[in-house]
Design a protein around this motif. Structure first.
Motif, PDB file in Angstrom:
ATOM      1  N   SER A  15     -37.333 -43.995  68.585  1.00 38.88           N
ATOM      2  CA  SER A  15     -36.293 -44.561  67.731  1.00 38.88           C
ATOM      3  C   SER A  15     -36.926 -45.632  66.849  1.00 38.88           C
ATOM      4  O   SER A  15     -38.020 -46.133  67.136  1.00 38.88           O
ATOM      5  N   GLU A  16     -36.200 -45.987  65.767  1.00 42.79           N
ATOM      6  CA  GLU A  16     -36.807 -46.858  64.759  1.00 42.79           C
ATOM      7  C   GLU A  16     -35.714 -47.544  63.956  1.00 42.79           C
ATOM      8  O   GLU A  16     -34.633 -46.994  63.755  1.00 42.79           O
ATOM      9  N   ILE A  17     -36.023 -48.750  63.503  1.00 42.33           N
ATOM     10  CA  ILE A  17     -35.175 -49.428  62.532  1.00 42.33           C
ATOM     11  C   ILE A  17     -36.091 -49.949  61.423  1.00 42.33           C
ATOM     12  O   ILE A  17     -37.161 -50.499  61.704  1.00 42.33           O
ATOM     13  N   VAL A  18     -35.680 -49.729  60.185  1.00 43.84           N
ATOM     14  CA  VAL A  18     -36.458 -50.170  59.035  1.00 43.84           C
ATOM     15  C   VAL A  18     -35.532 -50.912  58.081  1.00 43.84           C
ATOM     16  O   VAL A  18     -34.506 -50.366  57.658  1.00 43.84           O
ATOM     17  N   ILE A  19     -35.903 -52.155  57.766  1.00 41.49           N
ATOM     18  CA  ILE A  19     -35.123 -52.999  56.864  1.00 41.49           C
ATOM     19  C   ILE A  19     -35.912 -53.168  55.573  1.00 41.49           C
ATOM     20  O   ILE A  19     -37.057 -53.638  55.597  1.00 41.49           O
ATOM     21  N   PRO A  20     -35.335 -52.789  54.418  1.00 39.02           N
ATOM     22  CA  PRO A  20     -36.045 -52.995  53.159  1.00 39.02           C
ATOM     23  C   PRO A  20     -36.087 -54.487  52.807  1.00 39.02           C
ATOM     24  O   PRO A  20     -35.141 -55.224  53.069  1.00 39.02           O
ATOM     25  N   LEU A  21     -37.197 -54.903  52.241  1.00 30.55           N
ATOM     26  CA  LEU A  21     -37.349 -56.272  51.761  1.00 30.55           C
ATOM     27  C   LEU A  21     -37.176 -56.225  50.249  1.00 30.55           C
ATOM     28  O   LEU A  21     -38.026 -55.682  49.537  1.00 30.55           O
TER      29      LEU A  21
ATOM     30  N   THR B  17     -37.813 -53.440  45.681  1.00 29.56           N
ATOM     31  CA  THR B  17     -38.322 -53.345  47.049  1.00 29.56           C
ATOM     32  C   THR B  17     -39.760 -53.834  47.053  1.00 29.56           C
ATOM     33  O   THR B  17     -40.618 -53.243  46.405  1.00 29.56           O
ATOM     34  N   ILE B  18     -40.012 -54.922  47.783  1.00 25.76           N
ATOM     35  CA  ILE B  18     -41.383 -55.443  47.872  1.00 25.76           C
ATOM     36  C   ILE B  18     -42.066 -54.991  49.161  1.00 25.76           C
ATOM     37  O   ILE B  18     -43.255 -55.191  49.338  1.00 25.76           O
ATOM     38  N   GLY B  19     -41.294 -54.369  50.045  1.00 23.91           N
ATOM     39  CA  GLY B  19     -41.832 -53.879  51.301  1.00 23.91           C
ATOM     40  C   GLY B  19     -40.719 -53.538  52.259  1.00 23.91           C
ATOM     41  O   GLY B  19     -39.540 -53.533  51.881  1.00 23.91           O
ATOM     42  N   VAL B  20     -41.095 -53.252  53.491  1.00 21.15           N
ATOM     43  CA  VAL B  20     -40.126 -52.978  54.546  1.00 21.15           C
ATOM     44  C   VAL B  20     -40.606 -53.621  55.847  1.00 21.15           C
ATOM     45  O   VAL B  20     -41.804 -53.775  56.074  1.00 21.15           O
ATOM     46  N   LEU B  21     -39.640 -53.979  56.673  1.00 20.51           N
ATOM     47  CA  LEU B  21     -39.886 -54.365  58.063  1.00 20.51           C
ATOM     48  C   LEU B  21     -39.614 -53.125  58.900  1.00 20.51           C
ATOM     49  O   LEU B  21     -38.529 -52.547  58.816  1.00 20.51           O
ATOM     50  N   ASP B  22     -40.610 -52.708  59.673  1.00 20.37           N
ATOM     51  CA  ASP B  22     -40.524 -51.478  60.460  1.00 20.37           C
ATOM     52  C   ASP B  22     -40.699 -51.823  61.934  1.00 20.37           C
ATOM     53  O   ASP B  22     -41.663 -52.500  62.302  1.00 20.37           O
TER      54      ASP B  22
END
Length: 161
Positions: A116-122, A128-133
């Protein structure tokens, strides 16, 4: 410096405490890599039942994400926008809360143990400068409480990068 937090008690309050710790930890530092490194370390300490916590940063020229600071096993280095969970979050600018990554169309398996995974866009200035994964070896590891707490975490982080 920071106590390891478990999921006993009110998780919303625990996320509030985590987010205060993040703000205090990053205050006064302007280096993006240092702040992302400390943020991933703090999350790695706070979250249990995870196998990867980190960031992918946008390479706008290539329209892809590139591996940034993280805690965990070696990872995929480049992920095109729109591909996999991270690329989808980056392109759509929406959090991806995935209970079973094997059911996600186009999932990129950087670590076969992830379920499972959660990804929050930054997102900064509309881009979008990146994501928290964050990955877990458990199915259904993340829920709406995690999503709210991690989205708040990301907003605080964005003020420091």
């Amino acid at each position: 410096m920071f106590e390891t937090t478990t999921y006993d008690g009110d998780r919303t309050k625990q996320y509030d405490m985590l987010n205060k710790q993040l703000d205090a930890l990053l205050t006064g530092e302007t280096n993006q890599i240092a702040n992302l490194s400390n943020a991933s370390a703090l999350l790695g300490q706070f979250l249990d039942r995870t196998n990867w916590v980190g960031f992918y940063l946008t390479d706008a020229e290539q329209n892809q994400l590139v591996l940034g600071p993280f805690q965990g096993l070696p990872a995929c280095v480049r992920i095109p926008f729109g591909r996999g969970v991270c690329g989808t979050a980056a392109e759509d600018q929406t959090t991806q809360l995935v209970m079973d990554v094997h059911a996600f169309p186009g999932h990129i398996a950087c670590d076969a143990a992830t379920n499972s995974e959660i990804v929050i866009p930054l997102i900064k200035d509309g881009k979008t400068i990146g994501v928290l994964d964050i990955d877990s070896p458990e199915l259904n590891r993340f829920d709406e409480t995690d999503q709210a707490g991690l989205e708040a975490f990301s907003k605080i982080l964005l003020r420091h990068i």
